[in-house]
Design a protein around this motif. Structure first.
Motif, PDB file in Angstrom:
ATOM      1  N   CYS A   1     -14.576  11.445  19.625  1.00  0.00           N
ATOM      2  CA  CYS A   1     -14.823  12.475  20.631  1.00  0.00           C
ATOM      3  C   CYS A   1     -14.392  13.823  20.054  1.00  0.00           C
ATOM      4  O   CYS A   1     -15.188  14.755  20.000  1.00  0.00           O
TER       5      CYS A   1
ATOM      6  N   ARG B   1     -20.535  12.576  14.160  1.00  0.00           N
ATOM      7  CA  ARG B   1     -20.282  13.495  15.276  1.00  0.00           C
ATOM      8  C   ARG B   1     -18.774  13.747  15.387  1.00  0.00           C
ATOM      9  O   ARG B   1     -17.954  13.026  14.812  1.00  0.00           O
TER      10      ARG B   1
ATOM     11  N   LYS C   1     -13.720  21.655  22.231  1.00  0.00           N
ATOM     12  CA  LYS C   1     -13.859  20.617  23.256  1.00  0.00           C
ATOM     13  C   LYS C   1     -13.943  21.184  24.671  1.00  0.00           C
ATOM     14  O   LYS C   1     -13.075  21.965  25.074  1.00  0.00           O
ATOM     15  N   PRO C   2     -14.946  20.754  25.420  1.00  0.00           N
ATOM     16  CA  PRO C   2     -15.052  21.188  26.823  1.00  0.00           C
ATOM     17  C   PRO C   2     -14.246  20.240  27.710  1.00  0.00           C
ATOM     18  O   PRO C   2     -14.758  19.239  28.164  1.00  0.00           O
TER      19      PRO C   2
ATOM     20  N   GLU D   1     -20.563  20.045  18.885  1.00  0.00           N
ATOM     21  CA  GLU D   1     -20.912  20.774  20.116  1.00  0.00           C
ATOM     22  C   GLU D   1     -20.503  22.244  20.069  1.00  0.00           C
ATOM     23  O   GLU D   1     -19.396  22.580  19.662  1.00  0.00           O
TER      24      GLU D   1
ATOM     25  N   GLN E   1     -24.921  20.562  19.017  1.00  0.00           N
ATOM     26  CA  GLN E   1     -24.983  19.822  20.291  1.00  0.00           C
ATOM     27  C   GLN E   1     -24.681  20.763  21.456  1.00  0.00           C
ATOM     28  O   GLN E   1     -23.763  21.578  21.386  1.00  0.00           O
TER      29      GLN E   1
ATOM     30  N   GLY F   1     -23.477  20.388  25.228  1.00  0.00           N
ATOM     31  CA  GLY F   1     -22.873  19.357  26.060  1.00  0.00           C
ATOM     32  C   GLY F   1     -23.426  19.370  27.485  1.00  0.00           C
ATOM     33  O   GLY F   1     -24.109  20.311  27.911  1.00  0.00           O
ATOM     34  N   SER F   2     -23.101  18.300  28.186  1.00  0.00           N
ATOM     35  CA  SER F   2     -23.585  18.115  29.550  1.00  0.00           C
ATOM     36  C   SER F   2     -23.219  19.299  30.455  1.00  0.00           C
ATOM     37  O   SER F   2     -24.001  19.706  31.307  1.00  0.00           O
ATOM     38  N   ARG F   3     -22.038  19.842  30.230  1.00  0.00           N
ATOM     39  CA  ARG F   3     -21.571  20.944  31.087  1.00  0.00           C
ATOM     40  C   ARG F   3     -22.320  22.236  30.837  1.00  0.00           C
ATOM     41  O   ARG F   3     -22.248  23.167  31.641  1.00  0.00           O
TER      42      ARG F   3
ATOM     43  N   LYS G   1     -27.816  17.607  25.515  1.00  0.00           N
ATOM     44  CA  LYS G   1     -27.407  16.519  26.409  1.00  0.00           C
ATOM     45  C   LYS G   1     -27.833  16.830  27.834  1.00  0.00           C
ATOM     46  O   LYS G   1     -27.867  17.996  28.248  1.00  0.00           O
TER      47      LYS G   1
ATOM     48  N   ARG H   1     -26.914  10.765  28.780  1.00  0.00           N
ATOM     49  CA  ARG H   1     -25.488  10.445  28.658  1.00  0.00           C
ATOM     50  C   ARG H   1     -24.857  10.056  29.986  1.00  0.00           C
ATOM     51  O   ARG H   1     -23.648  10.080  30.143  1.00  0.00           O
TER      52      ARG H   1
ATOM     53  N   ASP I   1     -26.438   7.931  24.868  1.00  0.00           N
ATOM     54  CA  ASP I   1     -24.987   7.975  24.670  1.00  0.00           C
ATOM     55  C   ASP I   1     -24.315   7.064  25.700  1.00  0.00           C
ATOM     56  O   ASP I   1     -23.984   7.501  26.802  1.00  0.00           O
TER      57      ASP I   1
ATOM     58  N   HIS J   1     -20.169   8.049  26.889  1.00  0.00           N
ATOM     59  CA  HIS J   1     -19.839   8.894  28.045  1.00  0.00           C
ATOM     60  C   HIS J   1     -20.403   8.303  29.333  1.00  0.00           C
ATOM     61  O   HIS J   1     -19.830   8.477  30.401  1.00  0.00           O
TER      62      HIS J   1
ATOM     63  N   GLU K   1     -19.065   6.943  20.447  1.00  0.00           N
ATOM     64  CA  GLU K   1     -17.739   7.455  20.078  1.00  0.00           C
ATOM     65  C   GLU K   1     -16.920   6.334  19.440  1.00  0.00           C
ATOM     66  O   GLU K   1     -16.834   5.218  19.964  1.00  0.00           O
TER      67      GLU K   1
HETATM   68  C1  PEP Z   1     -19.181  14.804  23.803  1.00  0.00           C
HETATM   69  O1  PEP Z   1     -20.228  14.345  23.322  1.00  0.00           O
HETATM   70  O2  PEP Z   1     -18.114  14.842  23.193  1.00  0.00           O
HETATM   71  C2  PEP Z   1     -19.203  15.303  25.187  1.00  0.00           C
HETATM   72  C3  PEP Z   1     -18.292  16.166  25.630  1.00  0.00           C
HETATM   73  O3  PEP Z   1     -20.199  14.772  25.909  1.00  0.00           O
HETATM   74  P1  PEP Z   1     -20.852  15.281  27.291  1.00  0.00           P
HETATM   75  O4  PEP Z   1     -21.197  16.712  27.101  1.00  0.00           O
HETATM   76  O5  PEP Z   1     -22.020  14.375  27.441  1.00  0.00           O
HETATM   77  O6  PEP Z   1     -19.794  15.062  28.363  1.00  0.00           O
END
Ligand code: PEP
Ligand code: MN
Length: 345
Positions: free
Chosen positions: A109, A133, A138-139, A171, A189, A191-193, A214, A244, A276, A279, A305
């Motif tokens: 991760c 990856r 990190k979010p 990401e 990447q 991310g989902s957010r 994502k 994901r 994915d 997640h 992951e």
């Molecule tokens: C990730 O791939 O590390 C991640 C934060 O995934 P997601 O944006 O899908 O939550």
């Protein structure tokens, strides 16, 4: 689902502009709405509102400077099969994403240390992965959680990937990090957010690197493809989509893996589709089964992951596979994919 947006006209890139302008002007006089795509990689597109003319009638006009006319079947244009029938394939460092053969994207991760990345990269490459990856930025849901190693993390990622012959996916959170990421990553990447962070998507249209987008955990598949359209219509045709997991009423798992999305996306779009299960499930024990379901449903790639010592992961420890567990899933997933492809012949 909104449908049938009308006709798309693809103009020759090198059509003399005055000719193009005259053409567009006369179309606008007929009440057509139009939009010019920024893309230098493609032709220009005009999207008229639905009206009486059919694509066949328009073709019969044989308008100068018009390369192609087609009926737009969905709310999206550039990602759709009507735009491009063949599958888009992303390529980096000799590895592919899309185009038939199942690809494996693996890594932690978060990037935590040089040693962690070297050990992981060697093991996943040995097990058949082509892509490494790891999050450097990190979010995290809480500002008090580990936020990633930042630039140093990108260095560890690149060094480990190069040592193992892998391509790098990481990401982006902030457009200001893009110049540095461009030097260290092969695929960026989203991310989902950030799936609907439109200024970020537009900037990625101009970043010159492939993008793995994502799905937002609150986004429909159509919204996901429209997010890809933002990247593509700003100049970048190199986009892959990633399912994901989405939020549902279910609380037994972290998210709900939408297996429907995979054949839907493959049918409507020409972009590579990544799954994915890490997640989506949030639990290492569930990852192998969902990974196999994703392969059976037509995923082009799995993103998993992996950590040399999952319980010591700085983030998402519960869903991280050991290196050994990854090798087992990788072997089974590739065997299933091969079997399905032979069956299809
Ligand atoms: C990730 O791939 O590390 C991640 C934060 O995934 P997601 O944006 O899908 O939550
Ligand atoms: Mn994670």
């Amino acid at each position: 689902m909104s449908r049938a947006q009308g006709m798309v006209m693809v103009l020759e890139l090198d059509a003399p502009l005055p000719q193009g302008h005259a053409l567009w002007k006369s179309l606008e006089d007929c009440g057509w709405w139009s939009q010019q795509v920024e893309a230098s990689w493609a032709t220009l597109v005009r999207v008229p509102l639905p009206q009486a003319l059919s694509a066949d009638e328009l073709r019969a006009w044989q308008l100068p400077g018009v390369r192609r006319v087609f009926q737009q079947r969905d709310s999206f244009v550039l990602a759709g099969r009507a735009w491009q029938a063949f599958d888009t394939v992303l390529e980096a460092k000799g590895h592919r994403l899309g185009g038939g053969e199942l690809q494996l994207i693996a890594g932690p991760c978060s990037v935590e240390s040089r040693q962690q990345m070297l050990e992981t990269a060697m093991a996943v490459a040995e097990a058949g992965a082509g892509w490494l990856r790891g999050g450097a930025y990190k979010p995290r849901t809480s500002p008090y959680q580990f936020q990633g190693l930042g630039d140093k993390g990108l260095d560890f990622l690149r060094e480990a990937a190069d040592a193992a012959g892998l391509a790098v996916i990481s990401e982006v959170l902030d457009v200001r990090d893009l110049p540095r990421m461009r030097e260290r990553c092969d695929v960026i990447q989203v991310g989902s957010r950030n799936a609907q962070n439109l200024p970020l998507l537009k900037e990625l249209g101009r970043c010159g690197l492939p993008v793995l987008l994502k799905r937002g955990f609150g986004c429909t598949v159509e919204e996901t493809v429209l997010a890809a359209e933002y990247v593509m219509s700003h100049g970048n045709p190199q986009v892959a989509l990633c399912e994901r997991g989405i939020r549902s009423f279910e609380t037994a798992t972290r998210f709900t893996f939408d297996v429907n999305a995979l054949p839907w996306l493959k049918g409507h779009c020409h972009l590579p589709v990544v799954a994915d299960p890490s997640h989506a499930t949030g639990q290492a024990a569930l990852v192998p089964a969902v990974a196999m379901a994703a392969v059976a449903a037509g995923a082009d790639a799995l993103m998993l992951e992996v950590h040399p010592s999952p319980s010591r992961s700085a983030s998402d420890a519960e869903q991280a596979l050991t290196l050994e567990a990854f090798a087992r899933v990788a072997g089974r997933a590739r065997a299933l994919s091969l079997h399905l492809r032979q069956d299809a012949l």
